[in-house]
Write an enzyme that holds these catalytic residues in place. Structure first.
Site, mmCIF file in Angstrom:
data_model
loop_
_atom_site.group_PDB
_atom_site.id
_atom_site.type_symbol
_atom_site.label_atom_id
_atom_site.label_comp_id
_atom_site.label_asym_id
_atom_site.label_seq_id
_atom_site.Cartn_x
_atom_site.Cartn_y
_atom_site.Cartn_z
ATOM 1 N N LYS A 210 0.837 -1.196 0.000
ATOM 2 C CA LYS A 210 0.000 0.000 0.000
ATOM 3 C C LYS A 210 0.874 1.249 0.000
ATOM 4 C CE LYS A 210 -3.571 2.320 2.686
ATOM 5 N NZ LYS A 210 -4.332 2.377 3.922
ATOM 6 N N GLU A 216 10.695 -4.817 4.045
ATOM 7 C CA GLU A 216 10.755 -6.216 3.627
ATOM 8 C C GLU A 216 10.357 -6.348 2.154
ATOM 9 O OE1 GLU A 216 9.015 -5.054 6.195
ATOM 10 O OE2 GLU A 216 9.180 -6.340 7.968
ATOM 11 N N GLY A 271 -4.627 -1.886 5.199
ATOM 12 C CA GLY A 271 -3.897 -3.043 4.684
ATOM 13 C C GLY A 271 -4.571 -4.353 5.045
ATOM 14 N N ARG A 272 -5.036 -4.468 6.307
ATOM 15 C CA ARG A 272 -5.614 -5.729 6.758
ATOM 16 C C ARG A 272 -7.033 -5.946 6.216
ATOM 17 N NH1 ARG A 272 -4.324 -2.189 10.558
ATOM 18 N NH2 ARG A 272 -5.950 -1.159 11.785
ATOM 19 N N GLU A 357 -4.246 -6.122 15.075
ATOM 20 C CA GLU A 357 -3.729 -4.837 14.568
ATOM 21 C C GLU A 357 -4.847 -3.794 14.574
ATOM 22 O OE1 GLU A 357 -2.060 -3.968 10.388
ATOM 23 O OE2 GLU A 357 -0.255 -4.191 11.608
ATOM 24 N N HIS A 388 -3.848 -32.657 18.901
ATOM 25 C CA HIS A 388 -2.605 -33.370 19.217
ATOM 26 C C HIS A 388 -1.499 -32.402 19.590
ATOM 27 C CE1 HIS A 388 -4.519 -37.008 17.654
ATOM 28 N NE2 HIS A 388 -5.058 -36.180 16.768
ATOM 29 N N LYS A 515 9.862 -0.119 13.645
ATOM 30 C CA LYS A 515 10.445 0.105 12.313
ATOM 31 C C LYS A 515 11.536 1.169 12.390
ATOM 32 C CE LYS A 515 6.156 -0.985 9.804
ATOM 33 N NZ LYS A 515 5.094 -0.465 8.901
HETATM 34 O O1 F6P Z 1 2.739 -3.557 9.918
HETATM 35 C C1 F6P Z 1 2.046 -2.456 9.591
HETATM 36 C C2 F6P Z 1 1.559 -2.509 8.159
HETATM 37 O O2 F6P Z 1 1.412 -1.196 7.706
HETATM 38 C C3 F6P Z 1 0.258 -3.278 8.022
HETATM 39 O O3 F6P Z 1 -0.842 -2.540 8.468
HETATM 40 C C4 F6P Z 1 0.257 -3.533 6.551
HETATM 41 O O4 F6P Z 1 -0.692 -4.502 6.158
HETATM 42 C C5 F6P Z 1 1.713 -3.996 6.344
HETATM 43 O O5 F6P Z 1 2.466 -3.195 7.275
HETATM 44 C C6 F6P Z 1 2.234 -3.847 4.935
HETATM 45 O O6 F6P Z 1 2.107 -2.509 4.559
HETATM 46 P P1 F6P Z 1 2.239 -2.148 2.978
HETATM 47 O O7 F6P Z 1 1.089 -2.849 2.289
HETATM 48 O O8 F6P Z 1 2.146 -0.671 2.929
HETATM 49 O O9 F6P Z 1 3.568 -2.682 2.508
#
Ligand code: F6P
Length: 546
Positions: A210, A216, A271-272, A357, A388, A515
Site C-alpha cells: 500500500k 521487507e 492493509g488488513r 492490529e 494433538h 520500524k
Molecule cells: O505492519 C504495519 C503494516 O502497515 C500493516 O498494516 C500492513 O498490512 C503492512 O504493514 C504492509 O504494509 P504495505 O502494504 O504498505 O507494505
C-alpha cells in the site's frame, strides 16, 4: 476454574457495565450443559444466520438476561448506528483523517455519494481482470515469449496474509497451469524457497505494498529483480515480469514498473482490509476473475446482513458482544479460532492481523489511556491437528479460552476422512462443554483394566473440568462466496468491538517505533558505532563478532 473480572475500570456505559459485572458473577457459576438441558429453545435462540453461515452460540456461559443486557450495551454504544460510517465517506479513521471503505470494494452497486470511488474501483477491477485474462490465455508472455506459469506475490502483513490465506483456502477452485506463491519475510530464506525450481522466464511478480515504503517488500522486490537480471533478462525486459499494487504510484514507477503494470490502492482501504482490492490480484490469477467476483459477492452479502439486520439477529454483532462479554466481564484474555477444514489452516493467521492490529489499542478516540481491556490474543490452528498439540490446555488448563469452531458440513458422504473430521470437531465442542468428573474418570480407568486402587490414584489426573465455552460457525461448502462472507463477518465483528471499546480500529501507530529503531540498528550492524542499551549493544557486539 473461575474467570476473574477483567479490567473494566471506566468501561464506557457504566450503568450497563455495572449490570453486566453482576450478571457475569452469576453466569460464571452457570453450567452450560444444564442451560441447554433446562431450555429446549436455547439452541434456537442463541443462534444467528447470514449469507449461508450459521452461528451457534448456545454453548456459552451466558444466560438470557446477560444476552439481553449485552444488546442494551450495543444500543447504548450506538454500534449499529455507527455502522453506516463503513458505507459512507465519513473519516472513521480519525487519527489518519481517512474514510474506511473496504465494503465499497465488493459493493454490487454504487452507494449514494460514492459514485466516483465506485467507478475507480470498477476501472481498477477491469484492468485487473484484463491482466488475469492475458496471462491465462497466453497473450501476455515473458521477455523470451514464454507463457507465465508462476505468479509470485511479494508483500507482507495485509499485502500477504489475506491473499495467501484465500489462495490456500480456495485450492479447489484453481485455474490449471498457474502456480501462485507468496514471499513476505525479509529473511532471504523466504524468497529463496519461493524461487527454488522456478523459471524466471515464465514468472510474473506482483509487488504489493500500500505504501511501497515497507522495507521487507522493497528488499524482496529488489532481490527478485536481481534474480531476473542474473537470469539474463535485460532491464528493458523486466516490465513483462513485474506488476505492482500501491497507493504510491510514483515509487512503483521509480522501481521501474510501467504505469500500465500498476494498479492503484486507496488510502480508504486499510492493509488488513485490502484483499478485496487489487492486493487480491494473486487470488484472481489463482482462481480466475469470475471466482474472485464470487468472493466479493459473498462479502457483500455479509455486508448487507450487517448493515440491515436488527441487533438480535446480527451475526457480526453477536461475535463482538461475546468478545466483550469474555474479555471485559469474564476475564478472558485469549480467544481461539479453530477451523475444522484443512484449506482454512491459515485463517487464524489472517484473523490475528485483522483483530490484533485493529483492536490491540490502549487509548480511546480522544487519546486517553483506557482502564479496561481491549483485543484479546487471537490464536488457533486447524483441527484435528490442534487436538494433538494444544487441546490439552483447552481441556485441562487454567486459562479461560473461548473457542470459535469453524466447520464446513457438506460432502460428509464424500469420504470417511471428512466424516471423521466433523465427528472430531463436534466431539471437541462436547468434551469442552461436558468434561468428565472424578467418578467417570475412575470408571474409565477400571473399564480399561486398571485396578481399583491405582484407578483411585490416577482418576484426579483424568478429570476434565468442562463447562468451557465455544461457538460454532458452520456452512455447507467452502466456496469463494462462503469464504468472502466469513471474512467480512470477522471484519464487522472487529468494527463492532472497536466501537464499544471506543478505540480507532483502523490505524496502527504501534508498529512505527519498531520500524524506526530497526533502521538505526541496521545502520549499527554496518558499523555506524551508535550505542543503544547494554542488552542491545551486547547483542550487536555478538552479531558483529566485535
Ligand atoms: O505492519 C504495519 C503494516 O502497515 C500493516 O498494516 C500492513 O498490512 C503492512 O504493514 C504492509 O504494509 P504495505 O502494504 O504498505 O507494505
Amino acid at each position: 476454574m473461575t474467570a476473574t473480572s477483567a479490567g473494566t475500570a471506566d468501561f464506557p456505559h457504566p450503568a450497563i457495565a455495572g449490570k453486566l459485572e453482576a450478571l457475569a458473577a452469576r453466569d460464571r457459576q452457570a453450567v452450560i450443559a444444564s442451560l441447554l438441558e433446562q431450555d429446549s429453545t436455547r439452541v434456537d435462540r442463541f443462534k444467528a444466520e447470514a449469507a449461508g453461515w450459521r452461528l451457534d452460540f448456545s454453548r456459552h456461559l451466558l444466560q438470557d438476561e446477560s444476552a439481553a443486557t449485552l444488546l442494551e450495551l450495543a444500543a447504548d454504544a450506538r454500534v449499529l448506528e455507527d455502522r453506516d460510517a463503513l458505507f459512507s465517506a465519513s473519516p472513521l479513521n480519525h487519527t489518519e483523517g481517512r474514510a474506511v471503505l473496504h465494503t465499497l470494494l465488493r459493493a454490487q452497486a454504487p452507494p449514494p455519494g460514492l459514485e466516483r470511488e465506485y467507478a475507480e474501483v470498477a476501472e481498477c477491477k477491469s484492468r485487473m481482470g484484463q491482466w488475469v485474462q492475458r496471462v491465462h490465455d497466453g497473450s501476455h508472455v515473458g521477455h523470451r515469449g514464454q507463457r507465465i506459469s508462476t505468479i509470485v506475490n511479494i508483500g507482507i502483513g495485509g499485502s500477504d496474509l489475506g491473499p495467501r490465506m484465500v489462495v490456500e483456502a480456495l485450492g479447489g477452485f484453481r485455474v490449471p497451469g498457474i502456480d501462485v506463491r507468496f514471499c513476505a519475510n525479509v529473511d532471504p530464506a523466504d524468497l529463496n524457497a519461493v524461487l527454488t525450481g522456478l523459471d524466471p522466464h515464465s514468472t510474473l511478480f506482483i509487488v504489493c505494498s500500500k505504501t511501497l515504503r515497507t522495507e521487507e517488500t522493497l528488499y524482496n522486490a529488489r532481490s527478485a529483480r536481481q534474480w531476473m537480471l542474473d537470469a539474463g533478462i535485460p532491464e528493458d525486459g523486466l516490465a513483462q515480469h513485474f506488476l505492482a499494487v500501491s497507493t504510491n504510484l510514483e515509487a512503483a514507477r521509480e522501481f521501474g514498473i510501467p504505469a500500465a503494470n500498476i494498479l492503484p490502492m486507496w488510502d480508504w482501504v486499510g492493509g488488513r482490509y485490502s484483499l478485496w482490492s487489487a492486493i487480491g490480484w494473486s487470488i484472481a490469477f489463482a482462481i480466475g476473475m469470475p471466482r474472485f467476483e464470487e468472493l466479493l459477492a459473498g462479502a457483500d452479502a455479509m455486508d448487507q446482513h450487517f448493515h440491515s439486520a436488527e441487533a438480535r439477529d446480527n451475526m457480526p454483532l453477536w461475535l463482538s458482544l461475546l468478545e466483550i462479554w469474555y474479555v471485559n466481564f469474564m476475564g478472558a484474555q485469549v480467544h481461539a479460532v479453530i477451523p475444522y477444514q484443512q484449506q482454512l489452516a491459515r485463517l487464524p493467521a489472517f484473523l490475528q492481523q485483522l483483530s490484533m492490529e485493529s483492536n490491540g489499542k490502549s487509548v480511546n478516540h480522544s487519546g486517553q489511556a483506557l482502564g479496561y481491556a481491549t483485543a484479546p490474543i487471537l490464536w488457533g490452528d486447524v483441527g484435528t491437528n490442534g487436538q494433538h498439540s494444544f487441546h490439552q490446555l483447552l481441556h485441562q488448563g487454567t486459562v479461560l479460552c473461548p473457542v470459535d469452531f469453524v466447520l464446513i458440513t457438506g460432502d460428509t458422504g464424500a469420504s470417511e476422512g471428512k466424516s471423521r473430521l466433523l465427528a472430531n470437531g463436534l466431539s471437541q465442542m462436547r468434551a469442552l462443554m461436558l468434561g468428565r468428573d472424578l467418578v467417570a474418570s475412575q470408571r474409565s480407568l477400571t473399564a480399561r483394566g486398571t485396578d481399583a486402587e491405582r484407578a483411585a490414584e490416577l482418576a484426579p489426573h483424568l478429570v476434565i473440568p468442562g463447562n468451557r465455552p465455544s461457538s460454532t460457525l458452520s456452512c455447507e461448502a467452502l466456496t469463494p462466496y462462503s469464504l468472502g462472507a466469513l471474512l467480512a463477518l470477522y471484519e464487522h465483528k472487529t468494527f463492532c468491538s472497536g466501537r464499544i471499546w471506543q478505540i480507532n480500529s483502523f490505524d496502527q501507530w504501534g508498529v512505527e517505533l519498531g520500524k524506526e529503531m530497526g533502521a538505526e540498528i541496521f545502520a549499527a550492524l554496518d558499523g555506524s558505532g551508535q550505542r543503544f542499551d547494554p542488552s542491545t549493544d551486547a547483542a550487536l557486539a555478538g552479531i558483529r563478532h566485535d
